[in-house]
Design a protein around this motif. Structure first.
Motif, short mmCIF file in Angstrom:
data_model
loop_
_atom_site.label_atom_id
_atom_site.label_comp_id
_atom_site.label_asym_id
_atom_site.label_seq_id
_atom_site.Cartn_x
_atom_site.Cartn_y
_atom_site.Cartn_z
N MET A 36 18.91 -1.10 -36.16
CA MET A 36 18.08 -1.42 -35.49
C MET A 36 16.77 -1.90 -36.23
SD MET A 36 18.17 1.51 -32.48
CE MET A 36 18.79 2.82 -33.52
N ALA A 39 15.84 -7.13 -38.75
CA ALA A 39 15.11 -8.20 -39.10
C ALA A 39 13.71 -7.97 -39.06
CB ALA A 39 15.38 -9.59 -38.26
N ARG A 41 9.80 -6.30 -41.41
CA ARG A 41 8.93 -6.46 -42.59
C ARG A 41 9.48 -5.88 -43.82
NH1 ARG A 41 3.95 -3.20 -40.28
NH2 ARG A 41 5.80 -2.29 -39.50
N TYR A 46 11.27 -12.28 -44.41
CA TYR A 46 10.39 -12.16 -43.31
C TYR A 46 8.99 -12.27 -43.35
CZ TYR A 46 7.88 -10.52 -39.24
OH TYR A 46 7.30 -10.08 -38.15
N ARG A 50 6.15 -15.06 -41.92
CA ARG A 50 5.07 -14.22 -40.89
C ARG A 50 3.80 -14.65 -41.67
NH1 ARG A 50 1.52 -11.44 -38.36
NH2 ARG A 50 1.66 -9.48 -37.86
N PHE A 84 15.44 -12.00 -32.56
CA PHE A 84 14.16 -11.54 -32.83
C PHE A 84 13.37 -11.88 -31.92
CE2 PHE A 84 9.73 -12.97 -34.35
CZ PHE A 84 9.61 -11.58 -35.23
N CYS A 85 12.57 -10.84 -31.37
CA CYS A 85 11.79 -10.93 -30.48
C CYS A 85 10.85 -9.64 -30.47
CB CYS A 85 12.17 -10.96 -28.96
SG CYS A 85 11.16 -11.18 -27.46
N ASP A 86 10.23 -8.92 -29.25
CA ASP A 86 9.88 -7.56 -29.46
C ASP A 86 9.97 -7.28 -27.96
OD1 ASP A 86 8.35 -5.75 -31.20
OD2 ASP A 86 7.35 -5.64 -29.38
N ILE A 87 9.59 -5.77 -27.80
CA ILE A 87 9.64 -5.34 -26.33
C ILE A 87 8.34 -5.93 -25.54
CG2 ILE A 87 11.23 -3.56 -26.86
CD1 ILE A 87 8.78 -1.49 -26.65
N PRO A 106 1.61 -3.21 -31.74
CA PRO A 106 1.16 -3.77 -30.40
C PRO A 106 0.30 -3.31 -29.74
CG PRO A 106 3.49 -2.47 -30.26
CD PRO A 106 2.78 -2.22 -31.69
N PHE A 154 18.18 -7.86 -26.43
CA PHE A 154 17.43 -6.57 -26.06
C PHE A 154 16.31 -6.58 -25.16
CE2 PHE A 154 13.58 -6.17 -28.44
CZ PHE A 154 13.65 -7.14 -29.35
N PHE A 217 15.98 -0.30 -25.23
CA PHE A 217 15.31 0.63 -25.98
C PHE A 217 14.32 1.50 -25.24
CE2 PHE A 217 15.97 -0.72 -30.46
CZ PHE A 217 16.52 -2.19 -30.15
N TRP A 220 10.74 5.99 -26.29
CA TRP A 220 9.57 6.93 -26.26
C TRP A 220 9.87 7.89 -24.98
CZ3 TRP A 220 8.59 6.16 -30.89
CH2 TRP A 220 8.21 4.88 -31.29
O1 CP3 Z 1 15.74 -6.66 -36.19
C1 CP3 Z 1 15.14 -6.48 -35.32
O2 CP3 Z 1 15.39 -5.35 -34.63
C2 CP3 Z 1 13.92 -7.44 -35.07
C3 CP3 Z 1 13.62 -7.67 -33.30
C4 CP3 Z 1 12.56 -6.41 -32.95
C5 CP3 Z 1 11.24 -6.25 -33.24
N1 CP3 Z 1 10.87 -5.49 -32.23
C6 CP3 Z 1 10.50 -7.15 -34.18
C7 CP3 Z 1 9.14 -6.55 -34.65
C8 CP3 Z 1 12.96 -5.31 -31.97
C9 CP3 Z 1 14.36 -5.03 -31.54
C10 CP3 Z 1 11.75 -4.65 -31.92
C11 CP3 Z 1 11.89 -3.40 -31.00
C12 CP3 Z 1 10.62 -2.82 -30.69
N2 CP3 Z 1 9.38 -3.22 -30.81
C13 CP3 Z 1 10.90 -1.36 -30.00
C14 CP3 Z 1 11.95 -0.53 -29.82
C15 CP3 Z 1 12.62 -0.23 -31.28
C16 CP3 Z 1 11.84 1.16 -31.65
O3 CP3 Z 1 11.55 1.02 -32.96
O4 CP3 Z 1 11.84 1.89 -31.23
C17 CP3 Z 1 9.33 -0.89 -30.02
C18 CP3 Z 1 9.01 0.22 -29.76
C19 CP3 Z 1 8.66 -2.14 -30.41
C20 CP3 Z 1 7.09 -2.10 -30.43
C21 CP3 Z 1 6.62 -2.42 -31.79
N3 CP3 Z 1 6.43 -3.65 -32.23
C22 CP3 Z 1 5.83 -1.62 -32.49
C23 CP3 Z 1 5.82 -0.07 -32.51
C24 CP3 Z 1 5.40 -2.41 -33.57
C25 CP3 Z 1 4.78 -1.81 -34.95
C26 CP3 Z 1 5.40 -1.03 -35.91
C27 CP3 Z 1 6.62 -1.67 -36.64
O5 CP3 Z 1 7.65 -1.16 -36.47
O6 CP3 Z 1 6.38 -2.89 -37.27
C28 CP3 Z 1 5.97 -3.66 -33.50
C29 CP3 Z 1 5.88 -4.90 -34.12
C30 CP3 Z 1 7.09 -5.50 -34.59
N4 CP3 Z 1 8.03 -5.90 -33.99
C31 CP3 Z 1 7.32 -6.24 -36.18
C32 CP3 Z 1 8.56 -6.72 -35.73
C33 CP3 Z 1 9.09 -7.62 -37.01
C34 CP3 Z 1 6.46 -6.18 -37.23
C35 CP3 Z 1 5.26 -7.04 -36.68
C36 CP3 Z 1 4.52 -7.61 -37.95
O7 CP3 Z 1 5.19 -8.63 -38.40
O8 CP3 Z 1 3.48 -7.41 -38.06
#
Ligand code: CP3
Length: 358
Positions: A36, A39, A41, A46, A50, A84-87, A106, A154, A217, A220
Motif C-alpha cells: 500500500m 507509489a 514520496r 516521485y 511532484r 495513482f490517485c488519492d481517496i 489532505p 481503489f 480503504f 480510520w
Molecule cells: O501507491 C499508492 O498507493 C499511491 C496512491 C495513493 C495515494 N493515496 C497517493 C498519495 C493511495 C492508495 C492513497 C490512499 C490514501 N490517501 C489513504 C488510504 C490509505 C492509508 O494510508 O490509509 C488515505 C487515508 C489518504 C489520505 C492522504 N493522502 C493522506 C493522509 C496524505 C498525507 C500523508 C501521506 O501519507 O502522504 C495524502 C497525500 C498523498 N496521497 C500523497 C500521495 C503520493 C503524498 C502527497 C504529496 O506528494 O505531497
C-alpha cells in the motif's frame, strides 16, 4: 504447484497471475506481494515529478498518473500496481473543495457542517468527475496487461471519506464526525448513502476501465470507532458498497486499520479479501475471519525502517503465520512510510518471493 506450462498472453496472463490466484484462494507459484502506498514520496523519482506541481495536477494528468503508477514496478518485482490517485478526489465532484498540503496532508476547504450541506452534495457519475483517473486506469492497464501484472483500482470506504468531508482533514479524535452521527442520525444516513453511491460507481468504473481488482480503504473506522458504533453507523453502508461491487466482476479487498477488536464484523461487511493491519499476528486474524477467506497483510510499515536482520525476522513471522496456505497476499499492515529506503523495499519484495515460492 509449478508455473503453468503454457504461459497465456495479454488479458489471460493477468488473470493467471499469482495475485489474482491468491485473491481467489487458489494456490499460486509464489507468494504475491505489493505494498500500500508503493507509489509516493519515499521514491526520489516521485518527488522529482511532484516538484513544482500539486498533487491535484498530477491526478488531473492521465499521463503523469500512469507514469507514477508504473514507477515502483520499474524498481521492484511487484505482483501488482495500484493506480495513482488519492481517496479525496470523489469529494470534489460532490461540491467540496480539496487540496493537498505538504505539511498537513489532505484538506477539505469547505467541510460539511450542517444537514443542509449534506442535502446540497451532488452525486455525479464517475465518468464526469473522475475521468482523468479512469483514463489513467485505461493507460496503465494497457501497459501492464501484456506483462501479466494486474492493476488495482481503489477508493475510500464511506466512513473514512465522511471523516475527511466533516473534519476537513486527517483527525485525531473524530469528534465532529461522531457528533454528526449522534446528533443527526438521519443526516448521517443521507451522507453515507450519497458517499456509498459515488464510491460504488467509481470502483465499478475503474474495473470497467481495466482494474483487475479494487481495494476499499477504511483507514480510520477502526481507529475512530468502537464496535457498537461500527455496527450501527458504518457496517450497513460498507456492506451495501461491497454488494454493489459484485457488478464490477473483479475481486474486492476490504482493508482497515485499528479494527482488531472487531475484525469479524469488518469481514462480515464484505469483500473477497480482507486486508489486515499489524496489531495481531496474521494467523490470529486469519482464523477469526475464516481460513477459507483470502487475506492480505500484515508487516508493520515501521519494520521497513529497521536493520535487515529485524526486517527479515518480521517478514519471516508473517510468512510463518500464513504457513503456505493458499489465499495469502503479502503486504504491509498500512502504507509505506515516506522515510522508507527504496533499497529496503527491494530486499523485502525479493525475499518474499524467494521464501514464499513453491
Ligand atoms: O501507491 C499508492 O498507493 C499511491 C496512491 C495513493 C495515494 N493515496 C497517493 C498519495 C493511495 C492508495 C492513497 C490512499 C490514501 N490517501 C489513504 C488510504 C490509505 C492509508 O494510508 O490509509 C488515505 C487515508 C489518504 C489520505 C492522504 N493522502 C493522506 C493522509 C496524505 C498525507 C500523508 C501521506 O501519507 O502522504 C495524502 C497525500 C498523498 N496521497 C500523497 C500521495 C503520493 C503524498 C502527497 C504529496 O506528494 O505531497
Amino acid at each position: 504447484m509449478g508455473r503453468p506450462a503454457a504461459v497465456p498472453r495479454g488479458e489471460d496472463r493477468a488473470a493467471a497471475s499469482p495475485l489474482l490466484l491468491a485473491f481467489r484462494g487458489k494456490p499460486a507459484p509464489v507468494t504475491p506481494v505489493w505494498l500500500m502506498r508503493q507509489a509516493g514520496r519515499y521514491l526520489p523519482e516521485y518527488r522529482a515529478l511532484r516538484e513544482g506541481r500539486s498533487m491535484l495536477e498530477l491526478i488531473a494528468s492521465p499521463e503523469l498518473s500512469t507514469q507514477i503508477t508504473l514507477q515502483p514496478l520499474q524498481r521492484f518485482d511487484l505482483d501488482a500496481a495500484i493506480i495513482f490517485c488519492d481517496i479525496l478526489p470523489p469529494l470534489s465532484g460532490m461540491g467540496l473543495r480539496i487540496h493537498f498540503d505538504s505539511q498537513s496532508g489532505p484538506v477539505v476547504e469547505n467541510p460539511i457542517s450542517s444537514t443542509r450541506d449534506i442535502d446540497m452534495l451532488a452525486v455525479p457519475p464517475a465518468e464526469e468527475n473522475l475521468g482523468s483517473t479512469l483514463q489513467a486506469v485505461r493507460m496503465a492497464a494497457a501497459e501492464l496487461s501484456p506483462r501479466g501484472i494486474p492493476l488495482l483500482g481503489f477508493a475510500a470506504a464511506p466512513f473514512t471519506l465522511a471523516s475527511y468531508a466533516i473534519e476537513g482533514g486527517t483527525s485525531k479524535s473524530y469528534t465532529k464526525t461522531k457528533l454528526l452521527m449522534y446528533r443527526e442520525p438521519a443526516a448521517w444516513e443521507r451522507l453515507m448513502r450519497k458517499l456509498t453511491t459515488v464510491l460504488a460507481d467509481f470502483l465499478v468504473a475503474q474495473a470497467r476501465a481495466g482494474a483487475k481488482a479494487v481495494q476499499v480503504f477504511d483507514s480510520w473506522a477502526g481507529i475512530a470507532l468502537g464496535r457498537d458504533d461500527y455496527l450501527r453507523f458504518v457496517q450497513p453502508h460498507t456492506k451495501k458498497l461491497f454488494a454493489s461491487l459484485k457488478a464490477a466482476g473483479v475481486p474486492a479487498i476490504n482493508f482497515s486499520t485499528g479494527s482488531a477488536g472487531f475484525i469479524e464484523d469488518v469481514a462480515e461487511a464484505g469483500g473477497d479479501v480482507v486486508g489486515v493491519d499489524w496489531r495481531l499476528p496474521l494467523g490470529v486474524y486469519w482464523k477469526r475471519i475464516g481460513l477459507d477467506r483470502p487475506i492480505q497483510g500484515n508487516l508493520d510499515p515501521a519494520v521497513l525502517l529497521a536493520p535487515w536482520r529485524e526486517l527479515r525476522l518480521g517478514i519471516d513471522a508473517v510468512l510463518d503465520q500464513a504457513a503456505g496456505r493458499p489465499g495469502h497476499v503479502f503486504n504491509l499492515g498500512h502504507g509505506v512510510l515516506p522515510e522508507t529506503s527504496p533499497d529496503a523495499v527491494k530486499r523485502l519484495v525479493d525475499y518474499v518471493h524467494e521464501r514464499g515460492s513453491r
